[in-house]
Design a protein around this motif. Structure first.
Motif, PDB file in Angstrom:
ATOM      1  N   GLN A 108       0.836  -1.189   0.000  1.00  0.00           N
ATOM      2  CA  GLN A 108       0.000   0.000   0.000  1.00  0.00           C
ATOM      3  C   GLN A 108       0.882   1.255   0.000  1.00  0.00           C
ATOM      4  O   GLN A 108       1.847   1.340   0.757  1.00  0.00           O
ATOM      5  CB  GLN A 108      -0.917   0.019   1.229  1.00  0.00           C
ATOM      6  CG  GLN A 108      -1.939  -1.103   1.256  1.00  0.00           C
ATOM      7  CD  GLN A 108      -1.403  -2.401   1.814  1.00  0.00           C
ATOM      8  OE1 GLN A 108      -0.215  -2.507   2.117  1.00  0.00           O
ATOM      9  NE2 GLN A 108      -2.261  -3.398   1.953  1.00  0.00           N
ATOM     10  N   SER A 109       0.550   2.218  -0.846  1.00  0.00           N
ATOM     11  CA  SER A 109       1.239   3.510  -0.836  1.00  0.00           C
ATOM     12  C   SER A 109       0.671   4.364   0.289  1.00  0.00           C
ATOM     13  O   SER A 109      -0.519   4.289   0.607  1.00  0.00           O
ATOM     14  CB  SER A 109       1.046   4.237  -2.174  1.00  0.00           C
ATOM     15  OG  SER A 109       1.654   3.518  -3.228  1.00  0.00           O
ATOM     16  N   ALA A 110       1.545   5.192   0.888  1.00  0.00           N
ATOM     17  CA  ALA A 110       1.117   5.984   2.039  1.00  0.00           C
ATOM     18  C   ALA A 110       1.641   7.404   1.945  1.00  0.00           C
ATOM     19  O   ALA A 110       2.668   7.666   1.319  1.00  0.00           O
ATOM     20  CB  ALA A 110       1.601   5.337   3.341  1.00  0.00           C
ATOM     21  N   ASP A 159      -2.226  10.159   8.340  1.00  0.00           N
ATOM     22  CA  ASP A 159      -1.853   9.116   7.390  1.00  0.00           C
ATOM     23  C   ASP A 159      -2.939   8.994   6.334  1.00  0.00           C
ATOM     24  O   ASP A 159      -4.141   9.008   6.653  1.00  0.00           O
ATOM     25  CB  ASP A 159      -1.732   7.756   8.087  1.00  0.00           C
ATOM     26  CG  ASP A 159      -0.522   7.652   8.992  1.00  0.00           C
ATOM     27  OD1 ASP A 159       0.509   8.269   8.671  1.00  0.00           O
ATOM     28  OD2 ASP A 159      -0.607   6.944  10.017  1.00  0.00           O
ATOM     29  N   LEU A 161      -3.733   6.368   2.936  1.00  0.00           N
ATOM     30  CA  LEU A 161      -3.281   5.198   2.191  1.00  0.00           C
ATOM     31  C   LEU A 161      -4.337   4.738   1.191  1.00  0.00           C
ATOM     32  O   LEU A 161      -5.538   5.043   1.340  1.00  0.00           O
ATOM     33  CB  LEU A 161      -2.955   4.034   3.125  1.00  0.00           C
ATOM     34  CG  LEU A 161      -1.681   4.144   3.976  1.00  0.00           C
ATOM     35  CD1 LEU A 161      -1.981   4.835   5.299  1.00  0.00           C
ATOM     36  CD2 LEU A 161      -1.064   2.776   4.227  1.00  0.00           C
TER      37      LEU A 161
END
Length: 344
Positions: A108-110, A159, A161
């Protein structure tokens, strides 16, 4: 086998269940709606009570025990699903002085967007960067990252995601690092110096995610200031700039669109909607937002607001210029040829 013809459609439907079959004519409108029908609803997470709840967790569980001490922003329209909109995840993370959130990586990109405090450090693939309020920091997919606190006050960041997307296509992986914090192999500021000044190394190839993983707010705010002096205000977006990948001009994160929006004092945007959903966090000033037929709702410093896809939205700044960080799933819509917008 029973070969008798069912006496009614209801009886016929019952015969389909043990065969794991279903009639499309019953489900067609739900599968292929006439327009997007998000389950997420517009919602505001006010900063003060949210912050208090997050700080309370600091005395009950450590960053190491939790791995990531985060309160998930759960949209009321999607209870129990850990989603801020139908397609996006968001949470608020707390790290206290002396703590270390251990290194791991995932597909997963964050993104991290710092909201409060000084002294936190994020390390990504061998380079560390200090976190300051308003800084936008990328954790590209499948890169080692850890967080530590070298200061003396709590630090909180947002955050964001693409967890729902990665989960939907069954591509989620995670791995823990052998060490709690990774080895630092590049000096702090290396990526920004190499790629963040309108220059690229001669033989640099295009990358999926921006090699600039830390975008300081000081630079972003100055760009907005210059834009406000030299260009017209977009009637639907105010003064909005997007974070880019300097190697290809695309979005900084291939699946998450990130922007910084300035709405001038007294300015109200015209109605706008897009298939993409968006999360808005207010950084400066006072911003009012109206979604659909709802009344304007006032956002104060650090409030977070969810805008579901294909919902008409308007913004207006009250008293002074308002600056907000936004992230959305727009890049996915664009890459799949599904992005559609309407301007009133």
């Amino acid at each position: 086998m029973d070969t008798r013809t069912p006496s009614s459609l209801d009886d016929y439907y019952e015969t389909l269940k043990p065969l794991n079959l279903a009639p499309l004519w019953v489900r067609l409108k739900g599968l292929v709606p006439s327009e997007p029908k998000p389950k997420a609803v517009p919602f505001r997470w006010p900063w003060e009570p949210t912050r208090e709840a997050l700080l309370a967790s600091g005395s009950l569980i450590s960053a190491k025990e939790a791995e990531r001490r985060v309160l998930v922003l759960e949209n009321p329209g999607l209870p129990g699903q850990s989603r801020v909109t139908d397609t996006l995840y968001a949470g608020l993370q707390l790290i206290l002085p002396g703590e270390l959130a251990p290194a791991h990586r995932h597909t997963q990109s964050a993104l991290r967007f710092c909201l409060e405090g000084e002294g936190a450090v994020t390390s990504v693939d061998g380079e560390r960067t200090r976190m300051h309020r308003g800084d936008f920091i990328i954790t590209p997919f499948w890169t080692w990252h850890d967080h530590k606190h070298e200061g003396d006050e709590p630090v909180i960041w947002l955050d964001g995601l693409d967890v729902p997307l990665v989960s939907a296509i069954g591509a989620g992986f995670r791995e823990e690092h052998m060490e709690e914090d990774q080895e630092i192999t590049r000096p702090e500021g290396d990526a920004l110096a190499r790629y963040g000044n309108g220059l690229l190394p001669l033989n640099q190839q295009a990358t999926h995610t921006s090699p600039v993983f830390s975008y300081p707010y000081e630079r972003t705010r100055e760009s907005l200031h210059v834009l406000g002096r030299s260009g017209p205000v977009d009637p639907h977006h105010g003064l909005t700039m997007r974070y880019i990948n300097p190697t290809n001009g695309d979005w900084a994160i291939p699946t998450i669109g990130t922007t910084m929006k300035l709405v001038p004092a007294g300015f109200e945007t015209r109605p706008y909607r897009a298939t993409s959903s968006e999360v808005v966090v207010l950084l400066e000033g006072t911003l009012e937002v109206a979604v659909g037929d709802g009344d304007f709702e006032r956002l104060s410093r650090n409030d977070v607001f969810s805008v579901p896809g294909w919902q008409t939205v308007r913004y207006r700044a009250v008293g002074e210029d308002a600056v907000a960080f936004c992230f959305s799933d727009r890049p996915v819509h664009e890459k799949l040829g599904l992005f559609r917008e309407w301007q009133g």
